[in-house]
Design a protein around this motif. Structure first.
Motif, PDB file in Angstrom:
ATOM      1  N   PRO A  70       2.078  -4.403   3.007  1.00  0.00           N
ATOM      2  CA  PRO A  70       1.746  -4.335   3.999  1.00  0.00           C
ATOM      3  C   PRO A  70       1.231  -5.530   4.374  1.00  0.00           C
ATOM      4  CG  PRO A  70       0.575  -2.570   3.689  1.00  0.00           C
ATOM      5  CD  PRO A  70       1.551  -2.974   2.215  1.00  0.00           C
ATOM      6  N   SER A  71       1.840  -6.431   5.015  1.00  0.00           N
ATOM      7  CA  SER A  71       1.508  -7.921   5.495  1.00  0.00           C
ATOM      8  C   SER A  71       0.926  -8.030   7.182  1.00  0.00           C
ATOM      9  CB  SER A  71       2.215  -8.773   5.209  1.00  0.00           C
ATOM     10  OG  SER A  71       2.748  -9.811   5.981  1.00  0.00           O
ATOM     11  N   ASP A  72       0.369  -8.890   7.639  1.00  0.00           N
ATOM     12  CA  ASP A  72      -0.178  -8.726   8.661  1.00  0.00           C
ATOM     13  C   ASP A  72       1.032 -10.086   9.446  1.00  0.00           C
ATOM     14  OD1 ASP A  72      -2.606  -7.430   9.626  1.00  0.00           O
ATOM     15  OD2 ASP A  72      -3.779  -8.741   8.129  1.00  0.00           O
ATOM     16  N   ARG A 126      -7.011  -0.688   3.103  1.00  0.00           N
ATOM     17  CA  ARG A 126      -6.434  -2.468   3.590  1.00  0.00           C
ATOM     18  C   ARG A 126      -8.121  -3.026   3.724  1.00  0.00           C
ATOM     19  NH1 ARG A 126      -2.043  -4.485   6.007  1.00  0.00           N
ATOM     20  NH2 ARG A 126      -3.357  -5.032   7.679  1.00  0.00           N
TER      21      ARG A 126
END
Lengths: 136, 136
Positions: A70-72, A126
């Motif tokens: 999961p990335s920003d 995270r």
DNA sequence: CTATTGATGCAACTCAGTTGCATGGCCATT
DNA sequence: AATGGCCATGCAACTGAGTTGCATCAATAG
């Protein structure tokens, strides 16, 4: 090296092809999570079609060989799945690289008691901060 | 209601405009994080230009009025920022809705001791599971 | 009420990721 | 080793999110 990669593919019921060997090698030897673009750049023979690369990544993820991080940012990141243990993602706020790190038992969060009716199955942590290279 | 929204905008040094009031109302009254598309659909007068909506969201996020939620999917999600306290994101594996929930002190993860050189500043927890509607 | 600054809308664009289809290569079976 | 089925590959064209430039209009300060 290549023999080991071959075995990994076979163990996951994936046909062994030149493209898959290369992509797997890139992912398995990277310390950080990589985007489609990153991987494409690191392929020795960079003539791999982008669609093929996407489909290769999907196949790998489906067989749990890698996992999507999961990335920003706007684009997806993929990382080799070292173990099935809980792990955290460390996102460097300097260089924006994403490190996939194991998460020691003691550091895992306790499942919070949520409003009735919410059932938690898995969780991931995270971490934001600065990696050795970007340390101020 | 609208007076309250007006104040929130002013407190964050944002000009009060019809578009912003509407967008803020949609976000402030939603229990789940919303995408650009979701918000667009919920606007009473749906004639708001998509670019304006993106810029409105950026402006809100910049002033910490809302925050962008890290998502598994391809498109960004935004949620009203209730408080500056630590909070978790609950992702329903059934309907894929993302709930923004407060995280009780006791449930917060301990900062793990990472390899030397990694410096953790903030962290956030992502919970996967099933929401009341999707409960099996 | 007026001026200025910034918000809005429109058009055109970039870039990630997808779909359909035809071809070629992996591997099981013989 | 040869054959054949099935899936991986490549190409082209497409979708959809998000961006940029520019002209116009509206919110607030004075």
């Amino acid at each position: 090296m290549e023999a080991r990669l071959r075995d990994i593919l076979k163990e996951h019921d994936l046909k062994v092809t030149p493209v898959r060997l290369q992509v797997l090698e890139v992912l398995a030897t990277s310390e950080v999570a990589l985007s489609h673009h990153d991987i494409s750049n690191r392929l020795s023979d960079d003539s791999v079609d982008k669609v093929t690369l996407y489909r290769t990544l999907h196949a790998f993820a489906e067989r749990q060989l890698i996992h999507k991080v999961p990335s920003d940012g706007p684009n997806g990141l993929y990382a080799f799945r070292l173990s099935h243990d809980a792990h955290a993602h460390f996102i460097c706020d300097g260089c924006e690289r994403v490190y996939c790190t194991p998460l020691p038992e003691a550091a895992r969060p306790v499942a919070p008691t949520l409003t009735a009716g919410f059932q938690v199955t898995t969780q991931d942590v995270r971490l934001h901060g600065y990696c050795p290279d970007c340390h101020a």
